[in-house]
Design a protein around this motif. Structure first.
Motif, PDB file in Angstrom:
ATOM      1  N   ALA A   1      -1.299   4.198  -6.518  1.00 36.64           N
ATOM      2  CA  ALA A   1      -1.076   3.116  -7.083  1.00 36.64           C
ATOM      3  C   ALA A   1      -2.133   2.699  -8.211  1.00 36.64           C
ATOM      4  O   ALA A   1      -2.245   2.289  -9.505  1.00 36.64           O
ATOM      5  CB  ALA A   1      -1.125   1.513  -6.667  1.00 36.64           C
ATOM      6  N   PHE A   2      -3.483   3.172  -7.811  1.00 29.21           N
ATOM      7  CA  PHE A   2      -4.413   3.022  -8.620  1.00 29.21           C
ATOM      8  C   PHE A   2      -4.759   4.073  -9.736  1.00 29.21           C
ATOM      9  O   PHE A   2      -5.773   4.063 -10.658  1.00 29.21           O
ATOM     10  CB  PHE A   2      -5.999   2.884  -7.887  1.00 29.21           C
ATOM     11  CG  PHE A   2      -6.092   1.625  -7.090  1.00 29.21           C
ATOM     12  CD1 PHE A   2      -6.024   1.684  -5.700  1.00 29.21           C
ATOM     13  CD2 PHE A   2      -6.354   0.408  -7.610  1.00 29.21           C
ATOM     14  CE1 PHE A   2      -5.828   0.487  -4.917  1.00 29.21           C
ATOM     15  CE2 PHE A   2      -6.435  -0.736  -6.816  1.00 29.21           C
ATOM     16  CZ  PHE A   2      -6.267  -0.794  -5.500  1.00 29.21           C
TER      17      PHE A   2
ATOM     18  N   LEU B   1      -2.442   3.593   1.971  1.00 33.29           N
ATOM     19  CA  LEU B   1      -3.100   2.570   1.957  1.00 33.29           C
ATOM     20  C   LEU B   1      -4.868   2.617   2.088  1.00 33.29           C
ATOM     21  O   LEU B   1      -5.402   1.806   1.827  1.00 33.29           O
ATOM     22  CB  LEU B   1      -2.532   1.496   2.610  1.00 33.29           C
ATOM     23  CG  LEU B   1      -1.217   1.063   2.519  1.00 33.29           C
ATOM     24  CD1 LEU B   1      -0.800   0.286   3.544  1.00 33.29           C
ATOM     25  CD2 LEU B   1      -1.265   0.211   1.032  1.00 33.29           C
ATOM     26  N   GLU B   2      -4.938   3.910   2.475  1.00 35.55           N
ATOM     27  CA  GLU B   2      -6.582   4.077   2.788  1.00 35.55           C
ATOM     28  C   GLU B   2      -7.276   4.288   1.619  1.00 35.55           C
ATOM     29  O   GLU B   2      -6.960   4.967   0.512  1.00 35.55           O
ATOM     30  CB  GLU B   2      -6.591   5.303   3.728  1.00 35.55           C
ATOM     31  CG  GLU B   2      -6.167   5.202   5.040  1.00 35.55           C
ATOM     32  CD  GLU B   2      -6.092   6.493   5.606  1.00 35.55           C
ATOM     33  OE1 GLU B   2      -5.289   7.287   5.674  1.00 35.55           O
ATOM     34  OE2 GLU B   2      -7.127   6.915   6.428  1.00 35.55           O
ATOM     35  N   ILE B   3      -8.625   3.687   1.615  1.00 31.71           N
ATOM     36  CA  ILE B   3      -9.644   3.853   0.642  1.00 31.71           C
ATOM     37  C   ILE B   3     -11.006   4.271   1.166  1.00 31.71           C
ATOM     38  O   ILE B   3     -11.551   3.393   1.889  1.00 31.71           O
ATOM     39  CB  ILE B   3      -9.772   2.558  -0.215  1.00 31.71           C
ATOM     40  CG1 ILE B   3      -8.694   2.013  -0.725  1.00 31.71           C
ATOM     41  CG2 ILE B   3     -10.804   2.458  -1.420  1.00 31.71           C
ATOM     42  CD1 ILE B   3      -8.710   0.366  -1.430  1.00 31.71           C
ATOM     43  N   VAL B   4     -11.132   5.594   1.026  1.00 31.78           N
ATOM     44  CA  VAL B   4     -12.318   6.292   1.713  1.00 31.78           C
ATOM     45  C   VAL B   4     -13.042   6.989   0.722  1.00 31.78           C
ATOM     46  O   VAL B   4     -12.383   7.610  -0.285  1.00 31.78           O
ATOM     47  CB  VAL B   4     -11.842   7.225   2.897  1.00 31.78           C
ATOM     48  CG1 VAL B   4     -10.779   6.158   4.171  1.00 31.78           C
ATOM     49  CG2 VAL B   4     -11.023   8.286   2.358  1.00 31.78           C
TER      50      VAL B   4
ATOM     51  N   TRP C   1      -8.759  11.706  -4.863  1.00 29.89           N
ATOM     52  CA  TRP C   1      -7.416  11.979  -4.682  1.00 29.89           C
ATOM     53  C   TRP C   1      -6.503  10.598  -4.548  1.00 29.89           C
ATOM     54  O   TRP C   1      -6.683   9.786  -3.958  1.00 29.89           O
ATOM     55  CB  TRP C   1      -7.171  12.509  -3.246  1.00 29.89           C
ATOM     56  CG  TRP C   1      -8.044  13.857  -3.256  1.00 29.89           C
ATOM     57  CD1 TRP C   1      -8.309  14.751  -4.020  1.00 29.89           C
ATOM     58  CD2 TRP C   1      -9.057  14.400  -2.123  1.00 29.89           C
ATOM     59  NE1 TRP C   1      -8.805  16.007  -3.541  1.00 29.89           N
ATOM     60  CE2 TRP C   1      -9.293  15.472  -2.587  1.00 29.89           C
ATOM     61  CE3 TRP C   1      -9.280  13.679  -0.989  1.00 29.89           C
ATOM     62  CZ2 TRP C   1     -10.285  16.352  -1.486  1.00 29.89           C
ATOM     63  CZ3 TRP C   1     -10.029  14.486   0.127  1.00 29.89           C
ATOM     64  CH2 TRP C   1     -10.546  15.797  -0.451  1.00 29.89           C
TER      65      TRP C   1
ATOM     66  N   GLN D   1      -4.287   2.181 -12.640  1.00 31.18           N
ATOM     67  CA  GLN D   1      -4.921   1.132 -13.169  1.00 31.18           C
ATOM     68  C   GLN D   1      -6.446   1.621 -13.495  1.00 31.18           C
ATOM     69  O   GLN D   1      -7.207   0.877 -14.142  1.00 31.18           O
ATOM     70  CB  GLN D   1      -5.281   0.481 -12.021  1.00 31.18           C
ATOM     71  CG  GLN D   1      -4.140  -0.314 -11.218  1.00 31.18           C
ATOM     72  CD  GLN D   1      -3.471  -0.650 -12.196  1.00 31.18           C
ATOM     73  OE1 GLN D   1      -3.723  -1.717 -13.067  1.00 31.18           O
ATOM     74  NE2 GLN D   1      -2.044  -0.611 -12.047  1.00 31.18           N
TER      75      GLN D   1
ATOM     76  N   LEU E   1     -13.502  -1.982  -5.985  1.00 26.26           N
ATOM     77  CA  LEU E   1     -12.973  -1.691  -4.653  1.00 26.26           C
ATOM     78  C   LEU E   1     -13.858  -1.538  -3.555  1.00 26.26           C
ATOM     79  O   LEU E   1     -14.990  -1.236  -3.969  1.00 26.26           O
ATOM     80  CB  LEU E   1     -12.022  -0.425  -4.504  1.00 26.26           C
ATOM     81  CG  LEU E   1     -10.596  -0.470  -5.617  1.00 26.26           C
ATOM     82  CD1 LEU E   1     -10.168   0.868  -5.870  1.00 26.26           C
ATOM     83  CD2 LEU E   1      -9.853  -1.489  -5.201  1.00 26.26           C
TER      84      LEU E   1
ATOM     85  N   MET F   1     -10.570   9.040  -1.594  1.00 25.18           N
ATOM     86  CA  MET F   1      -9.174   8.984  -1.785  1.00 25.18           C
ATOM     87  C   MET F   1      -8.745   7.439  -1.948  1.00 25.18           C
ATOM     88  O   MET F   1      -9.302   6.440  -1.286  1.00 25.18           O
ATOM     89  CB  MET F   1      -8.497   9.309  -0.368  1.00 25.18           C
ATOM     90  CG  MET F   1      -6.845   9.430  -0.087  1.00 25.18           C
ATOM     91  SD  MET F   1      -6.264  10.587   1.021  1.00 25.18           S
ATOM     92  CE  MET F   1      -6.774   9.362   2.270  1.00 25.18           C
TER      93      MET F   1
ATOM     94  N   ILE G   1      -2.659  13.507  -5.964  1.00 24.31           N
ATOM     95  CA  ILE G   1      -2.974  13.880  -7.468  1.00 24.31           C
ATOM     96  C   ILE G   1      -4.580  13.513  -7.492  1.00 24.31           C
ATOM     97  O   ILE G   1      -5.234  12.729  -7.066  1.00 24.31           O
ATOM     98  CB  ILE G   1      -2.582  12.748  -8.481  1.00 24.31           C
ATOM     99  CG1 ILE G   1      -0.990  13.083  -8.427  1.00 24.31           C
ATOM    100  CG2 ILE G   1      -3.093  13.148  -9.907  1.00 24.31           C
ATOM    101  CD1 ILE G   1      -0.408  14.302  -8.963  1.00 24.31           C
TER     102      ILE G   1
ATOM    103  N   PRO H   1      -5.141   4.739  -2.774  1.00 26.83           N
ATOM    104  CA  PRO H   1      -3.728   4.768  -2.858  1.00 26.83           C
ATOM    105  C   PRO H   1      -3.133   5.053  -4.418  1.00 26.83           C
ATOM    106  O   PRO H   1      -4.080   4.742  -5.187  1.00 26.83           O
ATOM    107  CB  PRO H   1      -3.702   3.300  -2.521  1.00 26.83           C
ATOM    108  CG  PRO H   1      -4.571   2.725  -1.797  1.00 26.83           C
ATOM    109  CD  PRO H   1      -5.761   3.460  -2.207  1.00 26.83           C
TER     110      PRO H   1
END
Lengths: 105, 136
Positions: free
Chosen positions: B47-48, B104-107, B99, B51, B31, B43, B75, B45
């Motif tokens: 959904a990951f 939708l943020e990936i930070v 987290w 995965q 990612l 942080m 979580i 989403p």
């Protein structure tokens, strides 16, 4: 039909499309947002192969869009969203183990 | 030291780094994450969480600092990552807390990643890198 591969073995280098596709998403973010809205996006060789409001929906859309023939494709997965002017995510003190929650029930 | 190149952009100005997570069923999930020096952690989403290989999941409450009423549940879990760039630089694996939230943020911020590294950012030239010690 080709198969979708979203993970790579640990010692395998990144597929050739990987970094170019991530960069392409970012370079075209405004256009992609206008076209698709916010959600999860799968891109392979600088083309959108799947999009959805959820991860699962995006992957399912990509699976319906696979080219015929053998082989596998290795898309990147990213998210599209309207960026906040600042992020600054902080955690407050509440921290409960999920196991504790299950015990309480 | 392992120098990991960043991707630096204008409009909006920001920098990103590639993260390789250990997948739930083995393998690596790649990612790209926005570098956020104001955030206390990484942080993704939610959904990951399905995965990736995670351990010690806990419920936490997060806030977007300075924004009233902008709190949300997440979580928090431990995951193994490596940081890489497109020239092949790659750190050793190390564990961070992540987290997983309805976002939708990936930070990625401190509390696992940025606190381990020296950050160099050259906005006029759109370059940057993270220097990680070898004994990460």
């Amino acid at each position: 039909m080709a198969t979708l591969r979203l993970t790579q073995p640990e010692n395998e280098p990144a597929p050739p499309n990987t970094f170019g596709d991530f960069h392409w998403i970012r370079e075209n973010e405004a256009t992609l947002l206008e076209k698709y809205g916010e959600g999860f996006i799968l891109v392979y060789n600088k083309a959108v192969i799947g999009f959805g409001p959820t991860y699962q929906a995006a992957v399912e859309a990509a699976e319906r869009n696979l080219p015929p023939g053998p082989g596998e494709i290795t898309p990147v997965i990213d998210t599209l969203y309207h960026r906040h002017p600042f992020t600054r995510i902080v955690s407050t003190t509440l921290s409960i183990s999920l196991d504790d929650l299950r015990d309480e029930r | 030291m392992t120098g990991i190149g960043l991707r630096v952009y204008r409009q909006p100005g920001h920098a990103e780094v590639y993260l390789r997570f250990t997948g739930r069923h083995g393998g690596q999930v790649r990612l790209t994450a926005v570098i956020d020096t104001g955030s206390h952690g990484t942080m993704l989403p939610e959904a990951f969480a399905q995965q990736l290989q995670i351990r010690n999941p806990r419920k936490v409450w997060l806030e977007r600092a300075g924004v009233p009423g902008a709190g949300f549940e997440a979580i928090e879990a431990k995951v193994m990552i490596r940081v890489e760039d497109e020239l092949g630089a790659l750190t050793q694996p190390f564990e961070i807390s992540v987290w997983f939230a309805g976002t939708l943020e990936i930070v990625t911020g401190f509390g696992g990643l940025l606190n381990r590294a020296v950050l160099h950012l050259d906005m006029p030239n759109l370059t940057g890198y993270l220097d990680f010690p070898d004994d990460i």
